[in-house]
Scaffold this motif. Structure first.
Motif, PDB file in Angstrom:
ATOM      1  N   HIS A  69     -39.382  46.138 -38.437  1.00 37.19           N
ATOM      2  CA  HIS A  69     -39.662  46.471 -36.789  1.00 37.19           C
ATOM      3  C   HIS A  69     -40.529  45.830 -36.052  1.00 37.19           C
ATOM      4  N   LEU A  70     -40.459  45.143 -35.042  1.00 39.13           N
ATOM      5  CA  LEU A  70     -41.426  44.276 -34.551  1.00 39.13           C
ATOM      6  C   LEU A  70     -41.388  44.653 -32.903  1.00 39.13           C
ATOM      7  N   SER A  71     -42.593  44.654 -32.362  1.00 43.85           N
ATOM      8  CA  SER A  71     -42.737  44.616 -31.008  1.00 43.85           C
ATOM      9  C   SER A  71     -43.111  43.308 -30.411  1.00 43.85           C
ATOM     10  N   ALA A  72     -42.987  43.337 -29.109  1.00 49.64           N
ATOM     11  CA  ALA A  72     -43.135  41.980 -28.442  1.00 49.64           C
ATOM     12  C   ALA A  72     -44.833  41.468 -28.788  1.00 49.64           C
ATOM     13  N   LYS A  73     -45.697  42.491 -29.037  1.00 51.08           N
ATOM     14  CA  LYS A  73     -46.837  42.046 -29.125  1.00 51.08           C
ATOM     15  C   LYS A  73     -46.927  41.581 -30.796  1.00 51.08           C
ATOM     16  N   ASP A  74     -46.337  42.372 -31.419  1.00 50.64           N
ATOM     17  CA  ASP A  74     -46.266  41.700 -32.843  1.00 50.64           C
ATOM     18  C   ASP A  74     -45.609  40.185 -32.755  1.00 50.64           C
ATOM     19  N   ILE A  75     -44.830  40.031 -32.225  1.00 50.54           N
ATOM     20  CA  ILE A  75     -44.063  38.635 -32.220  1.00 50.54           C
ATOM     21  C   ILE A  75     -44.989  37.578 -31.536  1.00 50.54           C
ATOM     22  N   ASP A  76     -45.554  37.963 -30.587  1.00 49.39           N
ATOM     23  CA  ASP A  76     -46.639  37.063 -29.998  1.00 49.39           C
ATOM     24  C   ASP A  76     -47.750  36.565 -31.306  1.00 49.39           C
ATOM     25  N   HIS A  77     -48.177  37.645 -31.964  1.00 50.19           N
ATOM     26  CA  HIS A  77     -49.303  37.354 -32.896  1.00 50.19           C
ATOM     27  C   HIS A  77     -48.444  36.678 -34.103  1.00 50.19           C
ATOM     28  N   LEU A  78     -47.169  36.768 -34.595  1.00 50.44           N
ATOM     29  CA  LEU A  78     -46.602  35.970 -35.563  1.00 50.44           C
ATOM     30  C   LEU A  78     -46.259  34.733 -35.077  1.00 50.44           C
ATOM     31  N   ILE A  79     -45.811  34.376 -34.081  1.00 44.11           N
ATOM     32  CA  ILE A  79     -45.800  33.018 -33.726  1.00 44.11           C
ATOM     33  C   ILE A  79     -47.102  32.427 -33.433  1.00 44.11           C
ATOM     34  N   ALA A  80     -48.111  32.853 -33.063  1.00 47.64           N
ATOM     35  CA  ALA A  80     -49.452  32.436 -32.854  1.00 47.64           C
ATOM     36  C   ALA A  80     -49.887  31.862 -34.484  1.00 47.64           C
ATOM     37  N   ASP A  81     -49.669  32.807 -35.395  1.00 48.13           N
ATOM     38  CA  ASP A  81     -50.301  32.295 -36.661  1.00 48.13           C
ATOM     39  C   ASP A  81     -49.204  31.521 -37.317  1.00 48.13           C
ATOM     40  N   GLY A  82     -48.260  31.074 -37.019  1.00 49.22           N
ATOM     41  CA  GLY A  82     -47.202  30.311 -37.672  1.00 49.22           C
ATOM     42  C   GLY A  82     -46.372  30.969 -38.660  1.00 49.22           C
ATOM     43  N   THR A  83     -46.330  32.387 -38.551  1.00 50.75           N
ATOM     44  CA  THR A  83     -45.305  32.901 -39.478  1.00 50.75           C
ATOM     45  C   THR A  83     -43.939  32.946 -38.925  1.00 50.75           C
ATOM     46  N   ILE A  84     -43.621  33.126 -37.626  1.00 49.98           N
ATOM     47  CA  ILE A  84     -42.568  33.017 -37.041  1.00 49.98           C
ATOM     48  C   ILE A  84     -42.570  31.321 -36.514  1.00 49.98           C
ATOM     49  N   SER A  85     -41.607  30.489 -36.989  1.00 49.10           N
ATOM     50  CA  SER A  85     -41.383  29.198 -36.665  1.00 49.10           C
ATOM     51  C   SER A  85     -40.082  28.440 -36.754  1.00 49.10           C
ATOM     52  N   GLY A  86     -40.004  27.352 -36.429  1.00 52.06           N
ATOM     53  CA  GLY A  86     -38.751  26.614 -36.735  1.00 52.06           C
ATOM     54  C   GLY A  86     -37.461  27.417 -35.867  1.00 52.06           C
ATOM     55  N   GLY A  87     -36.426  27.351 -36.528  1.00 52.64           N
ATOM     56  CA  GLY A  87     -35.081  28.061 -36.151  1.00 52.64           C
ATOM     57  C   GLY A  87     -35.317  29.381 -35.770  1.00 52.64           C
ATOM     58  N   MET A  88     -36.214  29.998 -36.212  1.00 47.69           N
ATOM     59  CA  MET A  88     -36.268  31.384 -35.966  1.00 47.69           C
ATOM     60  C   MET A  88     -36.789  31.455 -34.225  1.00 47.69           C
ATOM     61  N   ILE A  89     -37.522  30.736 -33.823  1.00 49.28           N
ATOM     62  CA  ILE A  89     -38.069  30.551 -32.496  1.00 49.28           C
ATOM     63  C   ILE A  89     -37.014  30.959 -31.380  1.00 49.28           C
ATOM     64  N   PRO A  90     -36.002  30.101 -31.395  1.00 46.33           N
ATOM     65  CA  PRO A  90     -35.171  30.263 -30.371  1.00 46.33           C
ATOM     66  C   PRO A  90     -34.444  31.750 -30.440  1.00 46.33           C
ATOM     67  N   LYS A  91     -34.295  32.110 -31.644  1.00 44.10           N
ATOM     68  CA  LYS A  91     -33.735  33.515 -31.816  1.00 44.10           C
ATOM     69  C   LYS A  91     -34.386  34.741 -31.441  1.00 44.10           C
ATOM     70  N   ILE A  92     -35.683  34.408 -31.652  1.00 41.47           N
ATOM     71  CA  ILE A  92     -36.860  35.329 -31.150  1.00 41.47           C
ATOM     72  C   ILE A  92     -37.072  35.392 -29.569  1.00 41.47           C
ATOM     73  N   GLU A  93     -36.888  34.140 -29.235  1.00 43.91           N
ATOM     74  CA  GLU A  93     -37.092  34.008 -27.732  1.00 43.91           C
ATOM     75  C   GLU A  93     -36.034  34.706 -27.141  1.00 43.91           C
TER      76      GLU A  93
END
Length: 141
Positions: A69-93
């Motif tokens: 389970h994630l919120s937008a705030k969680d996602i912002d943090h995970l993108i900033a620290d590099g946990t979410i990257s690459g091909g997952m970025i467009p999916k998350i966007e």
């Protein structure tokens, strides 16, 4: 997009398949990211939720565990620290765009799992990663 055509297909027991292609004024064709198209179609149709099928278990933490389970705030943090990257970025966007446009939730599910859609819809724990509007969560769960 033609909502009446989509509604007619659904009412006639057809499942519309929408290719993620665009055409400009000159007739040139463009391949558009399917996740972004799916989020826009969901918004256009007034969907309550969006299910994105992929070939991984969901959004993974740095140890490879599924973040359920994630919120937008969680996602912002995970993108900033590099946990979410690459091909997952467009999916998350696409997921965030859908949430911000009024959908209640977006779930990223491993489409290779037998009955993944049914498991997500009809079980309490679901499968994959669910992104919820206005939900605070712990991304390390």
């Amino acid at each position: 997009m033609n909502k009446e055509a989509i509604d007619m297909l659904i009412a006639s027991d057809f499942i519309p398949v929408i290719a993620p292609l665009g055409v400009d004024v000159n007739g040139d064709t463009y391949n558009i990211n399917a996740d972004l198209v799916a989020s826009r179609v969901a918004k256009f149709l007034g969907a309550e939720r969006l299910l994105l099928l992929t070939n991984i278990k969901g959004v993974l933490d740095k140890q490879g565990r599924v973040l359920t389970h994630l919120s937008a705030k969680d996602i912002d943090h995970l993108i900033a620290d590099g946990t979410i990257s690459g091909g997952m970025i467009p999916k998350i966007e696409g997921a965030l765009e859908a949430i911000r446009s009024g959908l209640h939730s977006v779930t990223i599910v491993d489409g290779r799992v037998p009955h993944a859609c049914l498991l997500d819809i009809f079980t309490e724990e679901g499968v994959g990663t669910q992104i919820l509007c206005n939900k605070s969560s712990n991304p390390m769960q």
